[in-house]
Design an enzyme around this catalytic site. Structure first.
Site, short mmCIF file in Angstrom:
data_model
loop_
_atom_site.label_atom_id
_atom_site.label_comp_id
_atom_site.label_asym_id
_atom_site.label_seq_id
_atom_site.Cartn_x
_atom_site.Cartn_y
_atom_site.Cartn_z
N GLU A 1 -0.36 -7.42 12.70
CA GLU A 1 -1.50 -8.31 12.74
C GLU A 1 -0.98 -9.68 12.28
O GLU A 1 -0.36 -9.75 11.21
CB GLU A 1 -2.52 -7.79 11.71
N ARG B 1 4.16 5.46 4.76
CA ARG B 1 4.56 4.07 4.59
C ARG B 1 5.59 3.95 3.47
O ARG B 1 5.73 4.84 2.64
CB ARG B 1 3.37 3.15 4.36
N LYS C 1 0.00 -7.30 2.41
CA LYS C 1 -0.06 -8.72 2.78
C LYS C 1 -1.10 -9.47 1.96
O LYS C 1 -0.89 -10.63 1.60
CB LYS C 1 -0.38 -8.85 4.27
P1 ATP Z 1 -0.46 -4.65 4.85
O1 ATP Z 1 -0.95 -3.46 4.11
O2 ATP Z 1 0.75 -5.26 4.24
O3 ATP Z 1 -1.51 -5.67 5.13
P2 ATP Z 1 -0.78 -3.77 7.50
O4 ATP Z 1 -0.66 -2.36 7.84
O5 ATP Z 1 -2.16 -4.29 7.45
O6 ATP Z 1 0.05 -4.07 6.21
P3 ATP Z 1 0.11 -4.72 10.02
O7 ATP Z 1 0.48 -6.08 10.43
O8 ATP Z 1 -1.09 -4.11 10.62
O9 ATP Z 1 0.00 -4.72 8.46
O10 ATP Z 1 1.35 -3.75 10.19
C1 ATP Z 1 2.09 -3.62 11.36
C2 ATP Z 1 2.74 -2.29 11.36
O11 ATP Z 1 3.56 -2.13 10.21
C3 ATP Z 1 1.74 -1.17 11.33
O12 ATP Z 1 2.11 -0.21 12.29
C4 ATP Z 1 1.83 -0.62 9.95
O13 ATP Z 1 1.55 0.73 9.93
C5 ATP Z 1 3.27 -0.93 9.57
N1 ATP Z 1 3.41 -1.07 8.13
C6 ATP Z 1 2.76 -1.92 7.32
N2 ATP Z 1 3.10 -1.72 6.03
C7 ATP Z 1 4.02 -0.72 6.03
C8 ATP Z 1 4.77 -0.05 5.01
N3 ATP Z 1 4.63 -0.37 3.72
N4 ATP Z 1 5.62 0.92 5.39
C9 ATP Z 1 5.76 1.25 6.68
N5 ATP Z 1 5.10 0.65 7.68
C10 ATP Z 1 4.22 -0.31 7.37
MG MG Z 2 -2.98 -3.28 9.74
#
Ligand code: ATP
Ligand code: MG
Length: 557
Positions: free
Chosen positions: A34, A260, A270
């Site tokens: 995102e 994760r 984030k």
């Molecule tokens: P955050 O919790 O940091 O906001 P998010 O999941 O909202 O992370 P996205 O931009 O949606 O952020 O993430 C893109 C991809 O990265 C998604 O497929 C998500 O599952 C993966 N991802 C995010 N954080 C992790 C993590 N800590 N370990 C593994 N994969 C992750």
């Molecule tokens: Mg997300």
């Protein structure tokens, strides 16, 4: 790529079988960030997994910006994310994609569901909808608007689209099952009103699809075969499948979940990273203390170190916390192999060599790397005044102190043996200079008198060195689990996470150091030039990571 020694993880096994049994002809994965922040080390795990599987199985991996939420998304993040993925060493398949590219198709599919009697416009306020939804233990109740006719729903949805309603006044919901044990299936919202311009589509839309409605359908449109996400989406999988089954999609992707990455002494959210930036705890998303890829890059961490780390932690379906020491190990391990050696005195003490011929200068040579002959030798200017570390001199010391002591000898690394003869102190009694004698017959050989110095210390020529600033970073948080169990992570920011040393002296060759080129400052750690601060005359160096056992190790060389 998988290493030979490591057993395959569950996703590799699933994909191998799917290919062997021709359930899929070619693997297609995607990484779907995102664009609402910078990528962090957790994302690296997902990137290495998705792109890595595509490489391993001769498939493809798309980069798709999941931009269904116009409120939080910014162009700046799109650029940063593309840079970070490329920097990690991966190439996405074709052009970058955006979920917003599919808004027309998604809108058509929403109409399709309405026409099939599988979606309806609901006028419940968000507050009311919450009451109707029920809880984990109680079923929900049908919305009073659930049985609107297809015609009425089509007309209302059209009016939603035309901006005739306010935000929150109504939404489009899938008609699934308000009594479903899985709350995600209780008539989830698929479109909501947001009167907001979008960074890709401008003012074209005032209704936006939900993440759940957009994600699987985008996967289908791109022909993704294995849609890999983190475990929190496990409960969304029945909904993912429901949309795929109830829409005329061109492909049938399947969702798989993995755990994760969580790291101790680190936050990987984030939202929290944004707070650190916005509230000034760090100096931007790329601050070298941040677990963001851009921060790590600026600090001198190599993409190979991060890829090795992601390989080492593996891929499973059970949540755990990885020790940040493992990441540090990978960083050191990689830099040890690639970083040329250099000398830099962090807290200089002047040493005058009283018997070195006045006005003379010479150039000594030192290896670029202890084992890599392909790295060029360094030229080390030498003269009658050198700097050594303040902590490398003592007037008196016991035998354990193998550095310079008054009346004793030490070797200047890659240069001569010197002996401390006298100290000069200022009015406060602080040592400001050491007068030494130098044995000019000791270049590469022991002193003729047979008295071998016990230690080797680093130094730079005072007449020919680079003035620089050095920034020493410590962990950003001083608590192993700064955001666990409702703790306020901001209260656990390590107050000593940055030490700035402004009067450092580096060997001459470092004047031309490029950012991201790591150096091992002998006995100090790994460093790289900062890409933001510093001038041509006075560069700033970031400590990427310290040396383990620095002193003991050096003694054995
Ligand atoms: P955050 O919790 O940091 O906001 P998010 O999941 O909202 O992370 P996205 O931009 O949606 O952020 O993430 C893109 C991809 O990265 C998604 O497929 C998500 O599952 C993966 N991802 C995010 N954080 C992790 C993590 N800590 N370990 C593994 N994969 C992750
Ligand atoms: Mg997300």
């Amino acid at each position: 790529m998988t290493s030979e020694s490591k057993p395959a993880h569950f996703l590799q096994n699933i994909i191998r079988e799917d290919l062997a049994e021709s359930r899929v002809s070619q693997l297609a994965t995607r990484f779907p960030p995102e664009p609402n922040g910078y990528l962090h080390i957790g994302h690296a795990k997902s990137i290495c997994l998705n792109f890595g599987l595509a490489q391993e199985f001769d498939g493809t991996c798309n980069l798709r910006f999941d931009d269904t939420n116009p409120a939080k998304e910014e162009e700046e993040f799109v650029g940063a994310i593309k840079r970070d993925v490329s920097w990690l060493g991966f190439e996405w398949n074709g052009d970058v994609r955006y979920t917003s590219d599919y808004f027309d198709q998604l809108h058509e599919w929403a109409l399709h569901l309405i026409k099939e009697g599988k979606a309806y416009v609901c006028d419940l306020s968000p507050e009311e909808a919450r009451h109707y939804r029920g809880t984990l233990t109680e079923p929900g109740r049908n919305s009073p608007f659930r049985d609107r006719s297809v015609e009425e729903n089509l007309a209302l949805f059209e009016r939603m689209r035309n901006g005739e309603f306010d935000e929150g006044q109504c939404s489009l919901r899938a008609k699934i099952d308000m009594a479903a044990p899985n709350i995600n299936l209780r008539d989830p919202i698929i479109y909501r009103i947001k009167k907001m311009a979008h960074h890709q589509t401008g003012d074209k839309w005032c209704i936006y699809p939900s993440y759940d409605f957009a994600h699987g359908q985008s996967d289908a449109l791109e022909g993704i075969t294995h849609s890999i996400c983190t475990l929190e989406f496990e409960d969304h999988k029945p909904l993912y499948d429901w949309f795929i089954e109830n829409l005329p999609v061109p492909a049938r992707p399947r969702q798989y979940e993995f755990a994760r990455l969580n790291l101790n002494y680190t936050v990987v959210s984030k939202r929290k990273l944004k707070q650190l930036v916005d509230e000034g705890h760090v100096d931007g998303w790329d601050d070298p203390r941040m677990p963001t890829l851009s921060g790590q890059r600026r600090r001198g961490v190599t993409p190979a170190a991060i890829r090795n780390f992601c390989e080492m932690i593996g891929v499973t379906r059970s949540d755990s916390v990885v020790d940040v020491g493992m990441l540090e190990y990978c960083i050191r391990d990689d830099l040890d192999k690639r970083a040329p050696r250099a000398m830099c005195v962090l807290e200089p003490l002047k040493v005058t060599l009283k018997n070195y011929p006045a006005g003379q200068r010479e150039v000594l040579s030192a290896p670029g790397h202890p084992v890599r002959d392909d790295l060029p030798a360094r030229e080390l200017p030498f003269s009658g005044t050198v700097y050594i570390e303040k902590e490398d001199f003592r007037e008196e010391a016991n035998k354990k102190y193998k550095r310079l002591v008054l009346g004793k000898k030490v070797r200047l690394r890659n240069a001569y043996v010197i002996q401390a003869e006298e100290v000069v102190k200022d009015a406060n009694g602080e040592i400001v200079e050491v007068i030494c004698s130098v044995d000019l017959d000791t270049l590469g050989v022991d002193p003729a008198d047979g008295v071998k110095p016990k230690g080797v210390i680093h130094w730079v020529s005072a007449d020919d060195c680079v003035n620089c600033e050095v920034r020493l970073y410590d962990r950003l948080f001083d608590d192993a689990a700064p955001d666990a169990g409702g703790k306020n992570f901001l209260e656990h920011v390590n107050p000593d996470n940055l030490t700035v040393l402004t009067g450092c002296k580096a060997e001459k060759g470092l004047a031309g150091a490029e950012p991201e080129q790591g150096y091992q400052f002998e006995r100090q750690g790994y460093f790289c030039r900062d890409n933001k601060y510093g001038t041509a005359d006075k560069p700033v160096f970031n400590r990427t990571i310290g040396l383990r056992d620095s002193w003991a190790k050096e003694q054995n060389k």
